[in-house]
Design a protein around this motif. Sequence first.
Motif, PDB file in Angstrom:
ATOM      1  N   ASN A   1      37.264   2.680  25.707  1.00 24.62           N
ATOM      2  CA  ASN A   1      38.402   2.603  24.782  1.00 24.62           C
ATOM      3  C   ASN A   1      38.750   1.163  24.438  1.00 24.62           C
ATOM      4  O   ASN A   1      38.918   0.810  23.265  1.00 24.62           O
ATOM      5  CB  ASN A   1      39.631   3.306  25.380  1.00 24.62           C
ATOM      6  CG  ASN A   1      39.467   4.816  25.432  1.00 24.62           C
ATOM      7  OD1 ASN A   1      38.641   5.384  24.740  1.00 24.62           O
ATOM      8  ND2 ASN A   1      40.258   5.464  26.266  1.00 24.62           N
ATOM      9  N   TYR A   2      38.857   0.327  25.464  1.00 20.52           N
ATOM     10  CA  TYR A   2      39.276  -1.060  25.228  1.00 20.52           C
ATOM     11  C   TYR A   2      38.202  -1.863  24.494  1.00 20.52           C
ATOM     12  O   TYR A   2      38.475  -2.539  23.500  1.00 20.52           O
ATOM     13  CB  TYR A   2      39.612  -1.748  26.552  1.00 20.52           C
ATOM     14  CG  TYR A   2      39.992  -3.203  26.381  1.00 20.52           C
ATOM     15  CD1 TYR A   2      41.248  -3.558  25.912  1.00 20.52           C
ATOM     16  CD2 TYR A   2      39.082  -4.224  26.652  1.00 20.52           C
ATOM     17  CE1 TYR A   2      41.593  -4.893  25.719  1.00 20.52           C
ATOM     18  CE2 TYR A   2      39.404  -5.552  26.470  1.00 20.52           C
ATOM     19  CZ  TYR A   2      40.674  -5.886  26.003  1.00 20.52           C
ATOM     20  OH  TYR A   2      41.009  -7.197  25.803  1.00 20.52           O
ATOM     21  N   VAL A   3      36.975  -1.792  24.998  1.00 20.94           N
ATOM     22  CA  VAL A   3      35.913  -2.644  24.445  1.00 20.94           C
ATOM     23  C   VAL A   3      35.530  -2.201  23.024  1.00 20.94           C
ATOM     24  O   VAL A   3      35.296  -3.039  22.153  1.00 20.94           O
ATOM     25  CB  VAL A   3      34.691  -2.679  25.380  1.00 20.94           C
ATOM     26  CG1 VAL A   3      33.575  -3.517  24.782  1.00 20.94           C
ATOM     27  CG2 VAL A   3      35.085  -3.249  26.735  1.00 20.94           C
ATOM     28  N   SER A   4      35.478  -0.893  22.764  1.00 21.35           N
ATOM     29  CA  SER A   4      35.141  -0.441  21.405  1.00 21.35           C
ATOM     30  C   SER A   4      36.229  -0.845  20.411  1.00 21.35           C
ATOM     31  O   SER A   4      35.938  -1.213  19.272  1.00 21.35           O
ATOM     32  CB  SER A   4      34.915   1.072  21.369  1.00 21.35           C
ATOM     33  OG  SER A   4      36.084   1.766  21.739  1.00 21.35           O
ATOM     34  N   SER A   5      37.485  -0.799  20.842  1.00 21.19           N
ATOM     35  CA  SER A   5      38.585  -1.220  19.973  1.00 21.19           C
ATOM     36  C   SER A   5      38.481  -2.713  19.658  1.00 21.19           C
ATOM     37  O   SER A   5      38.664  -3.140  18.506  1.00 21.19           O
ATOM     38  CB  SER A   5      39.921  -0.914  20.653  1.00 21.19           C
ATOM     39  OG  SER A   5      40.998  -1.435  19.910  1.00 21.19           O
ATOM     40  N   LEU A   6      38.168  -3.511  20.680  1.00 18.85           N
ATOM     41  CA  LEU A   6      38.007  -4.954  20.484  1.00 18.85           C
ATOM     42  C   LEU A   6      36.806  -5.245  19.589  1.00 18.85           C
ATOM     43  O   LEU A   6      36.861  -6.119  18.712  1.00 18.85           O
ATOM     44  CB  LEU A   6      37.840  -5.633  21.847  1.00 18.85           C
ATOM     45  CG  LEU A   6      37.988  -7.153  21.888  1.00 18.85           C
ATOM     46  CD1 LEU A   6      39.386  -7.570  21.491  1.00 18.85           C
ATOM     47  CD2 LEU A   6      37.648  -7.677  23.288  1.00 18.85           C
TER      48      LEU A   6
END
Length: 392
Positions: A266-271
């Motif tokens: 979730n975090y890395v794909s959003s970034l």
Amino acid sequence: MERIYLDSAASTPVADEVINEMIPYLKQQFGNPSSIHYFGRETNRALQLARKRVADLIGATKPLEITFTSGGTEADNLAIKGTAEYVRIKDPSKNHIITSYVEHDAVLEPCRDLERLGYKVTFLPVTKECLVEPKVLKEAIMSTTALVSIMYANNEVGTIQPVKELARIAHESGALFHTDAVQAAGKISVDVNDLGIDLLSMSSHKINGPKGVGALYIRNGLEIMPIIHGGGQESTMRSGTENVPGIAGFGKACELAKARMTEYENYVSSLRDYFVDKVLSEIPYSRLNGSRTSRLASNAHFTFFGVNGEDLIIKLDESGIAASTGSACSVKKQKPSHVLKAMGFSYEEITGSLRISLSMKNTKEEVDRTVNVLAEVVRELRSLSPFKSKYA
């Protein structure tokens, strides 16, 4: 200067929890795991715990399906050469291997070595997005095919392959299926049983574990030939005294990766999406390569027209930003990317490439600074280019 690390596809920092897991096996518990005394039993216990943790990460039902190796390269070689040799001994007509043009050299080179030994190898083409199409595999597979080896996710452009369907096609024709999951395992959910995978390669240092250790999953009941002979460690599959501290650390890294999987994705794909949108909107004549949807959360691969990628890397490094043009293993060979070439890219498109690979340690502020520096560096390099009028 505060440096920014955007090359996690090449390697990752070792997690503190991993280091703490390794220390006892560097100091107090130093015994040989093959010894039957207390010191040997303690280190062997560490191996078995790590084996279970690695198996749990990829959904393997039996820890003994995991064979520890010195890294992803050895795991790939063992999978490909070990399978090819065993199958051909059992059935000499099974002398055909299928792989793709976009595999890591750790797969391509053993396949080429098998060619020199008389095996037939088919290299499958890919789409512009770096996808191996199932219909292409179906057309290439034969009754003599022993093994199909297609990577789970590409190390340069991040495209995730349809491995479940590819494995099904291989099995329908009586072939085994291997996947190089060095870039995927620990970053996306992998279940070897659901996917129908026979062999799977992994590497520790891609998921915050130590360098110099990896693993090969070998489905229970499947037999292959070892390629390193000696004392018969790792159930005879990989002789040599095991790297206990490294293996213990690898196991812990797998446990951590499994626990954080949803948060990571979730975090890395959003970034990554924020990074991609910012680059494409603020830097003209830039393009995202690979699949926009079926790609690793961490990967953003671009072409900047009118710019040389290696000049770009050097300039970014001078500004404290670490990135790459592609596979770290191929940098010293000074050759154009075989992956981008297989995707149909022109020489200009290949040489203007940049790979950004993110992690949970990266922040939006780092992305903002990187894009600002990147835009300035691209403008500067284009102003020096003989084609500057084309990209002004």
